[in-house]
Write a protein that holds these residues in place. Structure first.
Motif, mmCIF file in Angstrom:
data_model
loop_
_atom_site.group_PDB
_atom_site.id
_atom_site.type_symbol
_atom_site.label_atom_id
_atom_site.label_comp_id
_atom_site.label_asym_id
_atom_site.label_seq_id
_atom_site.Cartn_x
_atom_site.Cartn_y
_atom_site.Cartn_z
ATOM 1 N N THR A 117 -4.171 40.653 -28.327
ATOM 2 C CA THR A 117 -2.840 41.313 -27.988
ATOM 3 C C THR A 117 -2.932 42.665 -27.290
ATOM 4 N N ASP A 118 -4.008 43.523 -27.460
ATOM 5 C CA ASP A 118 -4.299 44.684 -26.918
ATOM 6 C C ASP A 118 -4.579 44.467 -25.343
ATOM 7 N N LEU A 119 -5.349 43.353 -25.035
ATOM 8 C CA LEU A 119 -5.760 43.144 -23.603
ATOM 9 C C LEU A 119 -4.427 42.790 -22.715
ATOM 10 N N LEU A 120 -3.601 41.637 -23.334
ATOM 11 C CA LEU A 120 -2.470 41.369 -22.705
ATOM 12 C C LEU A 120 -1.344 42.461 -22.400
ATOM 13 N N LEU A 121 -1.626 43.373 -23.336
ATOM 14 C CA LEU A 121 -0.645 44.419 -23.150
ATOM 15 C C LEU A 121 -1.458 45.531 -21.998
ATOM 16 N N GLU A 122 -2.415 45.872 -21.938
ATOM 17 C CA GLU A 122 -2.962 46.729 -21.002
ATOM 18 C C GLU A 122 -3.111 46.341 -19.696
ATOM 19 N N LEU A 123 -3.383 45.078 -19.536
ATOM 20 C CA LEU A 123 -3.776 44.210 -18.385
ATOM 21 C C LEU A 123 -2.358 43.750 -17.800
ATOM 22 N N ASP A 124 -1.384 43.833 -18.500
ATOM 23 C CA ASP A 124 0.131 43.299 -18.235
ATOM 24 C C ASP A 124 0.049 41.807 -17.860
ATOM 25 N N ILE A 125 -0.785 41.001 -18.588
ATOM 26 C CA ILE A 125 -1.038 39.606 -18.366
ATOM 27 C C ILE A 125 -0.030 38.697 -19.567
ATOM 28 N N ASN A 127 0.020 35.388 -20.392
ATOM 29 C CA ASN A 127 -0.552 34.332 -21.253
ATOM 30 C C ASN A 127 -2.251 34.379 -21.352
ATOM 31 N N VAL A 128 -2.694 33.886 -22.571
ATOM 32 C CA VAL A 128 -4.058 33.903 -22.850
ATOM 33 C C VAL A 128 -4.876 33.167 -21.954
ATOM 34 N N ARG A 129 -4.485 32.244 -21.246
ATOM 35 C CA ARG A 129 -5.265 31.393 -20.227
ATOM 36 C C ARG A 129 -5.458 32.265 -19.182
ATOM 37 N N ASP A 130 -4.492 33.140 -18.647
ATOM 38 C CA ASP A 130 -5.003 34.063 -17.388
ATOM 39 C C ASP A 130 -5.830 34.991 -17.938
ATOM 40 N N LEU A 131 -5.720 35.537 -19.240
ATOM 41 C CA LEU A 131 -6.646 36.578 -19.669
ATOM 42 C C LEU A 131 -8.035 36.243 -20.006
ATOM 43 N N GLU A 132 -8.353 34.937 -20.316
ATOM 44 C CA GLU A 132 -9.569 34.577 -20.492
ATOM 45 C C GLU A 132 -10.214 34.239 -19.080
ATOM 46 N N ASP A 133 -9.383 33.910 -18.010
ATOM 47 C CA ASP A 133 -9.871 33.770 -16.772
ATOM 48 C C ASP A 133 -10.514 34.967 -16.112
ATOM 49 N N LEU A 134 -9.720 36.115 -16.334
ATOM 50 C CA LEU A 134 -9.918 37.458 -15.991
ATOM 51 C C LEU A 134 -11.079 37.903 -16.568
ATOM 52 N N ILE A 135 -11.332 37.661 -18.154
ATOM 53 C CA ILE A 135 -12.529 38.124 -18.636
ATOM 54 C C ILE A 135 -13.711 37.290 -18.150
ATOM 55 N N ILE A 136 -13.636 36.110 -18.056
ATOM 56 C CA ILE A 136 -14.581 35.203 -17.536
ATOM 57 C C ILE A 136 -15.201 35.830 -16.174
ATOM 58 N N GLU A 137 -14.237 36.246 -15.386
ATOM 59 C CA GLU A 137 -14.651 36.579 -13.925
ATOM 60 C C GLU A 137 -15.493 37.874 -14.172
ATOM 61 N N ALA A 138 -15.014 38.672 -15.034
ATOM 62 C CA ALA A 138 -15.659 40.007 -15.192
ATOM 63 C C ALA A 138 -16.949 39.924 -15.621
ATOM 64 N N ILE A 139 -17.312 38.960 -16.632
ATOM 65 C CA ILE A 139 -18.634 38.573 -17.016
ATOM 66 C C ILE A 139 -19.447 38.159 -16.331
#
Length: 269
Positions: A117-125, A127-139
């Protein structure tokens, strides 16, 4: 004006060639250099570039918004960009994704378990799918290490790269480091106390062991002496008993002969 893309080549620091080019780039050329640095793969710290004279000269000029954008990438987050969007240049898709990656880094330094919930808010994303894709790219970009906890909907952080530091934040960092040093000194003192106590207990234990071993040795010596006395007494009694038996045997034999002789002497013819 700088129009060619910068090739990072085999530079030890990804931002190094941008710093070298900033020595000669001025005005619009410096702005172009900033845009390329913000899009360059592997460039996530910008402090050295911010210190270059031709970059700082953009302050209070028509190009100052690019300097402010560079500062945002150095210190800020995507949420801050949205708040200042009207006064900053429009981000390209690559720049937008990089700023979101840097926002992830900032959040990872503040919490080890970050709710979705915090990540979605701060990153202005949205849905969760797009959020997880972004996190995986960062990793995969090796700027954070961690794992996605889909069950509890959170990111568990193991590591995050360091970001640039504002000059005004140095005092806070020094205080934090001093607190850490004080804590280390306290822990070290406690460990030394425990070591001294353990050594004292060990010394007492060794002395107690020596006393017990000496007592055991004395008891064994006493038991051995007593056993020898008993064996000697038993040996003496055994020898005395055998002598009497022999004498009795001799007497019995002698008596038998006499009775035999008498019987034969009185036999009738």
């Amino acid at each position: 004006m700088l129009t060619e893309k910068v090739s990072l080549g085999s530079s030890n620091s990804p931002v190094e060639q941008f710093v070298l080019l900033a020595k000669s780039a001025k005005g619009a050329g410096a702005c172009e250099l900033i845009k390329q640095a913000l899009e360059a793969q592997g460039v996530y710290v910008f402090g050295e570039l911010l210190e270059m004279p031709h970059i700082t000269e953009l302050e209070n000029t028509e190009h100052s918004k690019y300097l402010n954008l560079l500062k945002l990438f150095a210190y800020g987050t995507y949420r801050e960009y949205l708040a200042q969007k009207a006064d900053l240049p429009e981000l390209t898709p690559v720049q937008q994704k990089k700023l979101k990656h840097l926002t992830l880094v900032t959040m990872a330094t503040e919490k080890k378990c970050i709710p979705y919930t915090d990540l979605l808010l701060e990153l202005d994303i949205k849905n969760v799918r797009d959020l997880e894709d972004l996190i995986i790219e960062a990793i995969y970009a090796d700027i954070i290490h961690g794992k996605l906890d889909q069950k509890d909907s959170q990111l568990e952080v193991d590591f995050a790269i360091g970001r640039d530091i504002r000059f005004e934040d140095i005092g806070t960092i020094v205080d934090t480091l001093q607190q850490w040093c004080d804590s280390c000194e306290t822990v070290l003192s406690c460990i030394e106390t425990q070591i001294n106590r353990a050594n004292t207990d060990k010394s007492k234990s060794l002395k107690h062991k020596e006393v017990i071993e000496q007592e055991v040795a004395n008891i064994k010596k006493t038991l051995k002496s007593q056993t020898q006395d008993v064996d000697e007494a038993m040996a003496t009694d055994t020898q005395s008993g055998s002598s009497v038996q022999v004498d009795k045997t001799k007497k019995t034999v002698k008596g038998s002969r006499l009775r035999g002789s008498g019987s034969k002497f009185w036999q009738k013819s």
